[in-house]
Motif scaffolding. Structure first.
Motif, PDB file in Angstrom:
ATOM      1  N   LEU A 396       0.821  -1.203   0.000  1.00 59.24           N
ATOM      2  CA  LEU A 396       0.000   0.000   0.000  1.00 59.24           C
ATOM      3  C   LEU A 396       0.858   1.257   0.000  1.00 59.24           C
ATOM      4  N   GLU A 397       1.932   1.272   0.782  1.00 59.59           N
ATOM      5  CA  GLU A 397       2.770   2.467   0.852  1.00 59.59           C
ATOM      6  C   GLU A 397       3.436   2.753  -0.489  1.00 59.59           C
ATOM      7  N   GLY A 398       3.815   1.686  -1.202  1.00 60.88           N
ATOM      8  CA  GLY A 398       4.375   1.872  -2.541  1.00 60.88           C
ATOM      9  C   GLY A 398       3.346   2.470  -3.489  1.00 60.88           C
ATOM     10  N   ALA A 399       2.085   2.018  -3.352  1.00 57.45           N
ATOM     11  CA  ALA A 399       1.015   2.560  -4.191  1.00 57.45           C
ATOM     12  C   ALA A 399       0.805   4.040  -3.913  1.00 57.45           C
ATOM     13  N   ILE A 400       0.823   4.404  -2.621  1.00 57.40           N
ATOM     14  CA  ILE A 400       0.620   5.811  -2.259  1.00 57.40           C
ATOM     15  C   ILE A 400       1.802   6.664  -2.743  1.00 57.40           C
ATOM     16  N   SER A 401       3.003   6.135  -2.632  1.00 56.76           N
ATOM     17  CA  SER A 401       4.183   6.866  -3.128  1.00 56.76           C
ATOM     18  C   SER A 401       4.082   7.116  -4.633  1.00 56.76           C
ATOM     19  N   LEU A 402       3.580   6.114  -5.355  1.00 52.28           N
ATOM     20  CA  LEU A 402       3.416   6.263  -6.804  1.00 52.28           C
ATOM     21  C   LEU A 402       2.422   7.378  -7.120  1.00 52.28           C
ATOM     22  N   LEU A 403       1.297   7.407  -6.391  1.00 50.93           N
ATOM     23  CA  LEU A 403       0.295   8.445  -6.627  1.00 50.93           C
ATOM     24  C   LEU A 403       0.818   9.820  -6.226  1.00 50.93           C
ATOM     25  N   GLU A 404       1.610   9.894  -5.171  1.00 54.07           N
ATOM     26  CA  GLU A 404       2.209  11.173  -4.775  1.00 54.07           C
ATOM     27  C   GLU A 404       3.171  11.683  -5.852  1.00 54.07           C
ATOM     28  N   LYS A 405       3.970  10.773  -6.418  1.00 56.39           N
ATOM     29  CA  LYS A 405       4.881  11.157  -7.502  1.00 56.39           C
ATOM     30  C   LYS A 405       4.085  11.642  -8.719  1.00 56.39           C
ATOM     31  N   HIS A 406       2.949  10.965  -8.972  1.00 57.12           N
ATOM     32  CA  HIS A 406       2.087  11.369 -10.089  1.00 57.12           C
ATOM     33  C   HIS A 406       1.630  12.815  -9.905  1.00 57.12           C
ATOM     34  N   ARG A 407       1.270  13.182  -8.678  1.00 56.19           N
ATOM     35  CA  ARG A 407       0.822  14.550  -8.415  1.00 56.19           C
ATOM     36  C   ARG A 407       1.954  15.551  -8.610  1.00 56.19           C
ATOM     37  N   ARG A 408       3.165  15.165  -8.207  1.00 57.61           N
ATOM     38  CA  ARG A 408       4.310  16.077  -8.387  1.00 57.61           C
ATOM     39  C   ARG A 408       4.634  16.268  -9.866  1.00 57.61           C
ATOM     40  N   ASP A 409       4.573  15.180 -10.618  1.00 58.76           N
ATOM     41  CA  ASP A 409       4.933  15.250 -12.037  1.00 58.76           C
ATOM     42  C   ASP A 409       3.843  15.896 -12.886  1.00 58.76           C
ATOM     43  N   PHE A 410       2.589  15.724 -12.472  1.00 61.73           N
ATOM     44  CA  PHE A 410       1.458  16.222 -13.253  1.00 61.73           C
ATOM     45  C   PHE A 410       0.493  16.960 -12.311  1.00 61.73           C
ATOM     46  N   PRO A 411       0.756  18.235 -12.044  1.00 60.74           N
ATOM     47  CA  PRO A 411      -0.103  18.982 -11.114  1.00 60.74           C
ATOM     48  C   PRO A 411      -1.577  18.975 -11.498  1.00 60.74           C
ATOM     49  N   ALA A 412      -1.871  18.886 -12.787  1.00 53.58           N
ATOM     50  CA  ALA A 412      -3.276  18.870 -13.221  1.00 53.58           C
ATOM     51  C   ALA A 412      -4.008  17.613 -12.743  1.00 53.58           C
ATOM     52  N   ALA A 413      -3.242  16.574 -12.407  1.00 50.95           N
ATOM     53  CA  ALA A 413      -3.843  15.313 -11.965  1.00 50.95           C
ATOM     54  C   ALA A 413      -4.063  15.274 -10.457  1.00 50.95           C
ATOM     55  N   ARG A 414      -3.860  16.391  -9.774  1.00 51.57           N
ATOM     56  CA  ARG A 414      -3.875  16.389  -8.307  1.00 51.57           C
ATOM     57  C   ARG A 414      -5.175  15.823  -7.734  1.00 51.57           C
ATOM     58  N   LEU A 415      -6.307  16.344  -8.185  1.00 44.66           N
ATOM     59  CA  LEU A 415      -7.585  15.902  -7.615  1.00 44.66           C
ATOM     60  C   LEU A 415      -7.862  14.434  -7.932  1.00 44.66           C
ATOM     61  N   TYR A 416      -7.607  14.061  -9.181  1.00 47.28           N
ATOM     62  CA  TYR A 416      -7.813  12.660  -9.572  1.00 47.28           C
ATOM     63  C   TYR A 416      -6.959  11.745  -8.706  1.00 47.28           C
ATOM     64  N   SER A 417      -5.688  12.087  -8.543  1.00 51.06           N
ATOM     65  CA  SER A 417      -4.764  11.247  -7.788  1.00 51.06           C
ATOM     66  C   SER A 417      -5.156  11.166  -6.311  1.00 51.06           C
ATOM     67  N   LEU A 418      -5.554  12.300  -5.724  1.00 53.31           N
ATOM     68  CA  LEU A 418      -5.960  12.300  -4.312  1.00 53.31           C
ATOM     69  C   LEU A 418      -7.211  11.457  -4.092  1.00 53.31           C
ATOM     70  N   SER A 419      -8.172  11.560  -5.007  1.00 51.36           N
ATOM     71  CA  SER A 419      -9.402  10.773  -4.849  1.00 51.36           C
ATOM     72  C   SER A 419      -9.111   9.277  -4.964  1.00 51.36           C
ATOM     73  N   LYS A 420      -8.206   8.897  -5.876  1.00 48.11           N
ATOM     74  CA  LYS A 420      -7.854   7.485  -6.025  1.00 48.11           C
ATOM     75  C   LYS A 420      -7.070   6.986  -4.807  1.00 48.11           C
ATOM     76  N   GLN A 421      -6.220   7.855  -4.266  1.00 42.37           N
ATOM     77  CA  GLN A 421      -5.487   7.486  -3.057  1.00 42.37           C
ATOM     78  C   GLN A 421      -6.467   7.267  -1.904  1.00 42.37           C
ATOM     79  N   ALA A 422      -7.460   8.120  -1.788  1.00 44.63           N
ATOM     80  CA  ALA A 422      -8.469   7.965  -0.733  1.00 44.63           C
ATOM     81  C   ALA A 422      -9.233   6.659  -0.901  1.00 44.63           C
ATOM     82  N   GLU A 423      -9.571   6.313  -2.151  1.00 45.11           N
ATOM     83  CA  GLU A 423     -10.281   5.058  -2.402  1.00 45.11           C
ATOM     84  C   GLU A 423      -9.443   3.857  -1.969  1.00 45.11           C
TER      85      GLU A 423
END
Length: 667
Positions: A396-423
């Protein structure tokens, strides 16, 4: 010595090159230098008055100090026009170009007049210049389109209709059905829509048998939601020109909007039989079938299309996509693998390969393909699919790290990534972290209603419903009124217990006291009361709405559905739902209510037809549950299972679908 002809095209081209910094031969530079010297003389007055002082660049004023009438020679007018144009003095430039257009046949001059007049909304000049151009070049479509635009903007409806009809009655060049439709689309974007629709109506009355006009009439009626009339008009066009792709597509959309999916299927089958090699139409049909979740039909006809057109990669892709969604993964895999070598389709192909392998729990192989998705429509979904693979591998922590990196690399994906992390956190029973993740997202964008819904659903499941009501109360002064009403409406299903609902009702009552005729508030309160089982409030609010607006389709449908769920006053429910369906015949929620009514009445075959249509129109998980239940009652258990598996691909977090499949497999 032979007099040299004035050629504005050459001069404009040369000056454009100078303005854009294009290198030219020395001889060209000498000529242009001479022109600019001449321009300076004209501006300074030296060409006419030897005593006039020279002007510096800073002193030059193209307008209003130098009015157009002071320079009569066309070359001088052209140079001054271009100077004004490049200095963004549009009004002066338009004056000069307009004068030139009266004596010049140059398309560049007329095009610039039209461009500047459009920018300045000078529709009289647009009209005059367009008609001058039409006189010089009767077949010029740009001038014809501009003249129509001007007439519409000036509300000269008869003139617009006459000009349009004249063009249809000309034999050369013919105004095709496709060009007519493109013209309509252009005018809908740029001209007054009401005036345009009135002109099309006038033409349809004057030439009722002209199929190109009937096409336009059908499109206008479609936009106005006059679907029965639109269908009549498009049938006339289709009978006259049955192989035209624009007419075929609009006919299909009219069937779709009316919810006539059986008729749509039959129509597509007939088109396929007549035009099996029409690639654009085949792609349109397959895409629409896939969008309508008609995967088996799409799969079968995609196979035929590929066999008839084996060299078209786009058809291969649609075949593999239909195979994926219909569960024919064995057919999909080799095609997607081949398409990974196709430049335009490689990202999509890698994504679907990754999804297939992920569903087969081959996470390492899935990740290998998903890593290749670096852009395109499935890029974000591929990141989340990789996170799911890590989650399935108990990382799970690896999955969350991947989504956090996604947000850093693609700021436009912030909301999508946060909602998926919450799920993911909710799925791993970590509600506190999930709520904090969602709060981070809501701090970034407080108007994200789906994220608020997930936030309150999680809070209700792991905290208390009363806490949800307290949070909603605290937000009342934070949102603008309309946004707050929408938030309440989105969250109406969260509160199901009597105590918390009583507190929620207090919020509604305070708002309704200020706006007693706000139907959105009353509708939202009725829905919330329905989920809480407070049927007296449901009856009161819906009756109030329908007394005020008898044709309120949403209230008619919701009230009818409420009565069906209660198994009360079913004939009254039938009337409400039937009326709603007459108003919005292709609304999937209303079609679902109609199917559920037939189910409650024991009319299973009718229920099956309506629920199939509702699901195809929406792909909604709740509607899939309804249809699957009917299929189950009809004895089609395998079809019910296949339906729920397909629906879960579209609604991967739908708890009802997961529970239904779990129960089905254990039975």
């Amino acid at each position: 010595m032979q007099q040299q002809k004035f050629e504005p095209n050459l001069i404009m081209e040369a000056q454009n090159k100078v303005a854009s910094g294009v290198n030219m031969k020395r001889t060209h530079c000498k000529k242009l230098f001479a022109l600019f010297v001449f321009t300076s003389l004209l501006i300074s007055g030296c060409a006419t008055r030897s005593t006039a002082p020279a002007a510096s660049d800073e002193q030059i004023e193209v307008a209003p100090s130098l009015a157009p009438h002071k320079v009569e020679h066309p070359i001088g007018q052209l140079i001054l026009a271009n100077l004004a144009y490049y200095r963004d003095d549009k009004a002066s430039a338009l004056d000069y170009y307009y004068r030139l257009s009266q004596s010049s046949e140059s398309p560049l001059i007329h095009a610039r007049v039209l461009s500047l007049a459009n920018q300045l909304s000078d529709y009289e000049k647009i009209k005059e210049s367009s008609y001058y151009w039409i006189q010089q070049h009767p077949s010029n479509h740009t001038a014809f389109r501009s003249a129509l635009h001007a007439h519409l903007a000036l509300n000269e409806l008869d003139e617009a209709a006459n000009l349009w009809l004249e063009r249809y009655q000309q034999s050369e060049p013919p105004l095709s059905a496709n060009t007519s439709f493109q013209l309509l689309v252009y005018l809908q974007k740029n001209a007054p829509v009401l005036a345009l629709h009135q002109v099309v109506e006038m033409m349809a009355t004057r030439l009722p048998q002209e199929p190109r006009i009937q096409l336009l009439h059908a499109a206008v009626l479609y936009d106005e939601d006059k679907l029965t009339q639109a269908q009549t008009a498009i049938e006339k066009a289709y009978l006259a020109i049955p192989d035209n792709d624009t007419i075929i597509k609009l006919k299909a959309w009219i069937h779709h909007k009316q919810g006539q999916l059986k008729a749509l299927d039959e129509f597509f089958v007939s088109v396929h039989q007549r035009l099996p090699h029409h690639i654009d139409l085949m792609s349109f049909m397959l895409n629409m079938w896939i969008d309508l979740h008609t995967y088996e039909l799409a799969f079968g006809y995609a196979r035929l299309a590929v066999n008839n057109n084996p060299e078209v990669a786009g058809l291969d892709y649609l075949f593999a996509k239909a195979a994926f969604y219909s569960g024919h993964t064995t057919d999909a895999l080799p095609v997607f693998k081949e398409l990974t070598q196709h430049k335009r389709l490689s990202n999509d192909a890698n994504y679907f390969l990754g999804k297939i392998l992920q569903e087969q729990h081959q996470c390492e192989n899935a990740t290998r393909y998903l890593n290749n998705v670096d852009s395109g429509q499935y890029h974000w979904q591929a990141i989340y699919a990789k996170a799911l693979c890590l989650s399935e591998q108990n990382n799970l922590e690896g999955a969350i790290s991947l989504l956090e990196k996604h947000r850093r690399d693609f700021p436009a994906a912030r909301l999508y990534s946060l909602s998926k992390q919450a799920e993911l956190l909710v799925a791993h029973h970590q509600p506190a972290r999930a709520l904090q993740t969602m709060r981070d997202g809501l701090d970034y964008s407080e108007n994200d209603l789906p994220l608020w819904v997930l936030y309150f659903e999680t809070m209700a499941a792991y905290d208390t419903q009363q806490q949800v009501v307290s949070s909603l109360t605290a937000l009342k002064n934070k949102f603008a009124p309309e946004a707050y009403y929408s938030l309440l409406n989105y969250c109406s299903h969260v509160i199901t217990q009597p105590g918390p609902f009583a507190s929620l009702a207090t919020i509604y009552d305070s708002l309704i006291a200020r706006e007693p005729n706000n139907l959105e508030l009353r509708y939202s309160k009725a829905l919330a009361a329905e989920f809480a089982g407070e049927h007296a409030i449901v009856d009161q609010e819906f009756q109030y709405i329908l007394d005020l607006v008898p044709n309120h389709s949403s209230a008619l449908n919701a009230y009818g559905y409420s009565l069906v769920e209660r198994r009360q006053r079913l004939e009254e429910a039938r009337d409400y739902i039937h009326k709603a369906l007459e108003i919005k015949p292709g609304d999937p929620a209303i079609v679902d209510s109609k199917g559920w009514l037939h189910y409650r009445l024991g009319e299973l075959e009718l229920a099956n037809d309506y629920l199939e249509t509702a699901y195809r129109l929406s792909g909604d998980g709740e509607i899939a549950l309804h249809w699957g239940e009917v299929l189950w009652k009809l004895g089609h258990k395998e079809d019910a299972q296949q339906l729920w598996e397909q629906a879960l691909k579209i609604n991967p977090n739908h708890p009802g679908l997961r529970n239904a499949l779990r129960q089905l497999k254990s039975s």
